[in-house]
Design an enzyme around this catalytic site. Structure first.
Site, mmCIF file in Angstrom:
data_model
loop_
_atom_site.group_PDB
_atom_site.id
_atom_site.type_symbol
_atom_site.label_atom_id
_atom_site.label_comp_id
_atom_site.label_asym_id
_atom_site.label_seq_id
_atom_site.Cartn_x
_atom_site.Cartn_y
_atom_site.Cartn_z
ATOM 1 N N LYS A 126 0.821 -1.220 0.000
ATOM 2 C CA LYS A 126 0.000 0.000 0.000
ATOM 3 C C LYS A 126 0.849 1.261 0.000
ATOM 4 O O LYS A 126 0.602 2.190 -0.781
ATOM 5 C CB LYS A 126 -0.921 0.019 1.222
ATOM 6 C CG LYS A 126 -2.001 -1.023 1.230
ATOM 7 C CD LYS A 126 -2.887 -0.876 2.444
ATOM 8 C CE LYS A 126 -2.203 -1.204 3.738
ATOM 9 N NZ LYS A 126 -1.888 -2.641 3.874
ATOM 10 N N THR A 127 1.830 1.308 0.894
ATOM 11 C CA THR A 127 2.614 2.535 1.032
ATOM 12 C C THR A 127 3.389 2.836 -0.239
ATOM 13 O O THR A 127 3.378 3.968 -0.743
ATOM 14 C CB THR A 127 3.569 2.412 2.230
ATOM 15 O OG1 THR A 127 2.795 2.255 3.428
ATOM 16 C CG2 THR A 127 4.439 3.652 2.360
ATOM 17 N N GLU A 170 -3.579 6.240 1.269
ATOM 18 C CA GLU A 170 -3.341 4.856 1.636
ATOM 19 C C GLU A 170 -4.519 4.394 2.484
ATOM 20 O O GLU A 170 -4.847 5.020 3.500
ATOM 21 C CB GLU A 170 -2.035 4.732 2.407
ATOM 22 C CG GLU A 170 -1.711 3.314 2.811
ATOM 23 C CD GLU A 170 -0.311 3.164 3.395
ATOM 24 O OE1 GLU A 170 -0.093 2.172 4.109
ATOM 25 O OE2 GLU A 170 0.553 4.029 3.131
#
Length: 473
Positions: A126-127, A170
């Site tokens: 995700k990051t 995010e």
């Protein structure tokens, strides 16, 4: 701490004076930064200093170290980290005074109000994908707001308020936060069971992603990396429900397909086609197949938003990473030291594959700190098995975080499962011992990597200091 999301989440401009409990964390600090940039009066507290706090203080945000009722002062609203304990004095004071108390998810929803939200979700990646998407859109001439779970190397920040109506966020599934955001469009990198301390079962975890897809605007779209079975299944479900889905991956079924992938040291290269038509080359300055798939997912979203391929690729090619995602900490004595947030077996596998490409002829020496008792109980054996891809392994005890310790679940569970000869695996119970083990095992040409979501991130710089003191600086 579990705090319910209110039925109506007010825009940040209507929250009055805001105090953030746990302001040093990646998620809460991002919310605080955007609020401050938009003129919302904000303060916060944390139990220790973190790399996110100096930038907030530069914006005039009062950041207290330690929790105390008086820090709430004249606040109207509290935004609270999930890591806060039930007896947190600031939360107790806010409740005593009848103030508005919001979980992190609602705080982020408040700063996203009125924006077209582009959410990035998935068990892993995700990051990095949020950072890649932000970099690509900026290079394409857009100016989105963004909130990322790590510091973007290019900007030195984990969040900012842009001029456009787009908001790149995010979207964390660990506590169900991503069900609050109601995005215009979303990326799902993969879906593989995690955070079962919250969700209970693998089925419930997968259902949460189905519920997330159902929150996407009906005139919006979903991007899924279909090389992952969980994301592929989600794409199928979403299409059946009438949502537009763009698929990416090396799979022949992908709408945006990766061809001729080459991992070469610190770079990754591939060609990209769409519906059988060649679009061009993509070169990344970060190593690893999983990062290529993340980048192509970001590319797919940018293309669907109408951005030019060349501009998006320029942004992706210039991306140099986010903090704690295969982050180079330095070199001493001919040994390079990297740090990664990997804490799940799949993430360990991906980052060790990338480390192997970076190491070249050298060895990979890995230190791993399991994160959470519940995750280690479920995945500890698989973690150890994946660590076998390194040449030498040091395993620390479990970083307990928000849970209570369990004497029956320790890092020994992981260490015992590493499929390497006994002399190449060490189990240690503190950071100092891990530092000494790594420095003692590493030799010129090796790559040392620290893995885990806890305080193992502090070990890398200490290893470099030991190597330098030994005369290798």
């Amino acid at each position: 701490m579990r705090i319910p999301v209110p039925e109506e989440v007010l825009p940040a401009s209507e929250l009055g004076r805001v105090h953030c409990v746990g302001i040093g964390g990646a998620g809460i600090s991002a919310i605080a930064r955007i609020m401050a940039r938009r003129g919302v009066p904000v303060s916060g507290s944390d139990d220790h200093d973190t790399p996110f706090l100096p930038a907030l203080r530069e914006l005039g945000v009062a950041c207290h170290l330690g929790y105390a009722a008086e820090h709430v002062a004249d606040a109207d609203t509290l935004v609270v980290t999930t890591a806060a304990r039930e007896d947190n004095p600031e939360v107790l004071e806010a409740r005593r005074r009848g103030l508005r108390v919001l979980p992190r998810s609602a705080g982020l929803a408040a700063v996203m109000a009125g924006s077209r939200v582009l959410a990035v979700a998935g068990t892993h990646g995700k990051t990095t994908t949020t950072g890649l998407l932000t970099s690509a859109l900026l290079a394409a001439g857009l100016d989105p707001s963004y909130a990322v779970g790590g510091v973007l190397t290019a900007t030195g920040r984990n969040a900012d308020a842009g001029a456009d109506d787009l908001f790149v966020a995010e979207a964390d599934e660990s506590d169900g936060a991503f069900l609050v955001y109601r995005p215009h469009a979303a990326i799902v990198t993969n879906v593989e069971a995690d955070h079962l301390d919250n969700w209970g079962t693998e089925e419930a975890y997968h259902q949460a992603f189905s519920d997330f897809a159902a929150t996407i605007d009906r005139d919006g779209f979903l991007v899924c990396v279909v090389d992952d079975p969980g994301a592929a299944d989600l794409a199928r479900q979403a299409r059946e429900q009438g949502l537009e889905v763009v698929t990416v991956g090396e799979s022949t079924e992908a709408d945006l397909r990766v061809h001729d992938l080459v991992l070469d040291g610190s770079t990754s290269r591939c060609r990209v086609s769409r519906d059988g038509t060649d679009l061009g080359d993509l070169t990344l300055r970060i190593p690893g197949r999983h990062y290529v798939l993340d980048a192509v997912a970001a590319l797919a979203m940018g293309l669907r938003l109408g951005c030019a391929f060349d501009a998006l690729v320029a942004g992706l090619s210039g991306f140099t990473g986010t903090g704690r995602r295969m982050e180079l900490k330095g070199e001493a004595g001919g040994v390079r030291v990297y740090d990664s947030y990997a804490h799940h077996p799949v993430e360990i596998r991906g980052d060790l594959e990338a480390a192997r490409a970076l190491a070249g002829e050298g060895r990979v020496v890995a230190a791993f700190q399991p994160h959470l008792v519940s995750r280690t109980r479920i995945f500890g054996t698989a973690m150890g098995e994946e660590l076998g891809a390194a040449d030498e392994v040091v395993v620390l005890d479990v970083y307990v975080a928000r849970e209570e310790p369990d004497p029956s679940v320790t890092g020994r569970l992981v260490a015992d499962a590493v499929p390497l000869p006994a002399g190449r695996v060490a189990y240690v119970d503190d950071l100092g011992a891990a530092t000494r083990e790594l420095a003692g095992r590493a030799r010129p040409g090796d790559l040392v990597i620290t893995l885990g979501a806890g305080d193992v991130t502090t070990v890398g710089p200490e290893v470099l200091a030991l190597l330098a003191a030994a005369g290798g600086a």
